[in-house]
Design a protein around this motif. Structure first.
Motif, PDB file in Angstrom:
ATOM      1  N   LYS A  46       0.873  -0.991  -0.030  1.00 26.64           N
ATOM      2  CA  LYS A  46      -0.113   0.075   0.098  1.00 26.64           C
ATOM      3  C   LYS A  46       0.809   1.310  -0.157  1.00 26.64           C
ATOM      4  O   LYS A  46       0.497   2.224  -0.770  1.00 26.64           O
TER       5      LYS A  46
ATOM      6  N   GLU B  44      -4.520  -5.844  -4.037  1.00 27.42           N
ATOM      7  CA  GLU B  44      -5.955  -6.750  -4.309  1.00 27.42           C
ATOM      8  C   GLU B  44      -5.737  -8.177  -4.185  1.00 27.42           C
ATOM      9  O   GLU B  44      -6.649  -8.611  -3.494  1.00 27.42           O
ATOM     10  N   ARG B  45      -4.663  -8.725  -4.615  1.00 28.89           N
ATOM     11  CA  ARG B  45      -4.500 -10.392  -4.078  1.00 28.89           C
ATOM     12  C   ARG B  45      -4.311 -10.382  -2.570  1.00 28.89           C
ATOM     13  O   ARG B  45      -4.744 -11.480  -2.319  1.00 28.89           O
TER      14      ARG B  45
ATOM     15  N   GLU C 201      -5.561  -8.835  -0.449  1.00 30.45           N
ATOM     16  CA  GLU C 201      -6.958  -8.565   0.133  1.00 30.45           C
ATOM     17  C   GLU C 201      -7.687  -9.772  -0.139  1.00 30.45           C
ATOM     18  O   GLU C 201      -8.471 -10.276   0.729  1.00 30.45           O
ATOM     19  N   LYS C 202      -7.563 -10.613  -1.232  1.00 32.75           N
ATOM     20  CA  LYS C 202      -8.060 -12.099  -1.501  1.00 32.75           C
ATOM     21  C   LYS C 202      -7.585 -12.943  -0.381  1.00 32.75           C
ATOM     22  O   LYS C 202      -8.390 -13.727  -0.208  1.00 32.75           O
TER      23      LYS C 202
ATOM     24  N   GLU D  87      -0.592  -2.096  -7.696  1.00 33.42           N
ATOM     25  CA  GLU D  87      -2.098  -2.275  -7.273  1.00 33.42           C
ATOM     26  C   GLU D  87      -2.972  -3.466  -7.173  1.00 33.42           C
ATOM     27  O   GLU D  87      -3.529  -3.822  -6.522  1.00 33.42           O
ATOM     28  N   ALA D  88      -2.310  -4.416  -8.095  1.00 34.02           N
ATOM     29  CA  ALA D  88      -2.955  -5.808  -8.154  1.00 34.02           C
ATOM     30  C   ALA D  88      -2.434  -6.491  -7.041  1.00 34.02           C
ATOM     31  O   ALA D  88      -3.131  -7.625  -6.731  1.00 34.02           O
TER      32      ALA D  88
END
Lengths: 163, 163
Positions: free
Chosen positions: B22, B56-57, B59-60, B52-53
Motif C-alpha cells: 500500500k 488486491e491479491r 486482500e483476497k 495495485e494488483a
C-alpha cells in the motif's frame, strides 16, 4: 559528501554495505543464540564466519580505490534488524521462532544481494576489475546463504535431514 | 497480537507486506517523477499497475482466510524508502540519479521477494492452496520486475535499446 558521479554513488553505497556487514557481525551471534534447531544455529554461525570475511573484502575494495574504510549508517538494515528483534522477542514456541528467524535472515540476505548486485554492476561500468572480483565473491556467498536458509525452512528437507 | 503458531506468523507477515504494498502504491509515482530516462519512468509506472494488483491479491488472501485486511507498520520498508528518498533528493546529475533510483527500487524488490518467498513456503506448510497460488503470482512478478531493473541498469542493454 555530495554525490555527483557514479563513482561517488559507488563510494557511498560501499560505506552503506560496510556498515551493514559490520553490524551483522555483532547481530548474528544473538540470532544464533535465539535459534532452537541445531542446523539453524550452525548455519548462522557459518554465515558469521563468512560475514567477517565480507568485512575484510570491503576493506580491500576501499584500499584498492585509495579510500579510508568508513561506515555510513544504513537505515534500511537497521529497520530490517529492528523487525527481526521484535519478532524474535515475542515468540515463545521454538519452531515458530525458528521460522521467524529464517524469514528475517532472508530479508537481510536479500538486502545484501540487491546491494552487492548493484555494486558489481557499477564496478564493472567504472572498470574497477579488482572490485568486481571481490564483490562478486561475496554476492555468490550471499546467494548461497539465502538458498541454505530456504532449505532449512522447507519441512521436507528438514525431515530428510533428521531421518 | 501474540504470535504462537505458524499461522499467526503468516498472518502478521501478511499485514507487514500489505502495509509495504500500500505504501509503494503511494511512493512509486514520486519515484517515476524523479526518473529521467523514459524507459525507467515507463518501467516504474508499469510496476505501479502491478503493485495495485498485489494489494488486491493480498486482500483476497485475507478474505480466503476469513481475516480483515489490516496493515501493520513495516519498519524495514520504511527504512528502505527513507534511504531511497535521501539519495534521490541529493543527486543532481540525471544519469547518476537514475542509477540510484534503480538501486533503491531493487532493494525494495528484494525485500518483497524475500517476504513473498517466505509466505508461499508457509502457506504451503499450512495447506492454504488458494493463498499459495495468489502469493506465487505476485512473487513471479516481483522477480520479473527485479530482472527488468537489472536490464535497465546495464549500459550495454541500454545502448542496444537506444540503437
Amino acid at each position: 559528501m555530495a554525490v555527483k558521479t557514479l563513482e561517488d554513488l559507488f563510494h557511498e553505497t560501499l560505506k552503506d554495505i560496510y556498515y551493514a556487514e559490520k553490524k551483522l557481525v555483532k547481530t548474528l551471534p544473538k540470532m544464533a543464540t535465539k535459534a532452537a534447531s541445531p542446523e539453524l544455529k550452525a548455519a548462522i554461525k557459518a554465515h558469521l564466519g563468512e560475514t567477517e570475511a565480507h568485512v575484510e573484502r570491503l576493506e580491500k575494495v576501499f584500499s584498492v580505490m585509495g579510500w579510508k574504510p568508513v561506515a555510513k549508517k544504513c537505515e534500511a538494515l537497521d529497520g530490517l534488524l529492528r523487525e527481526a528483534d521484535e519478532v524474535m522477542a515475542e515468540i515463545e514456541d521454538a519452531n515458530t521462532r525458528d521460522a521467524a528467524i529464517i524469514a528475517s535472515a532472508q530479508t537481510v540476505e536479500h538486502y545484501e544481494i540487491a546491494r552487492y548486485g548493484t555494486l558489481v554492476c557499477w564496478a564493472g561500468e567504472l572498470d574497477m576489475s579488482d572490485a568486481v572480483s571481490l564483490l562478486q565473491m561475496t554476492l555468490d556467498e550471499e546467494h548461497a546463504a539465502d538458498k541454505k536458509l530456504s532449505q532449512l525452512a522447507d519441512p521436507e528437507v528438514n525431515q530428510k535431514a533428521a531421518a
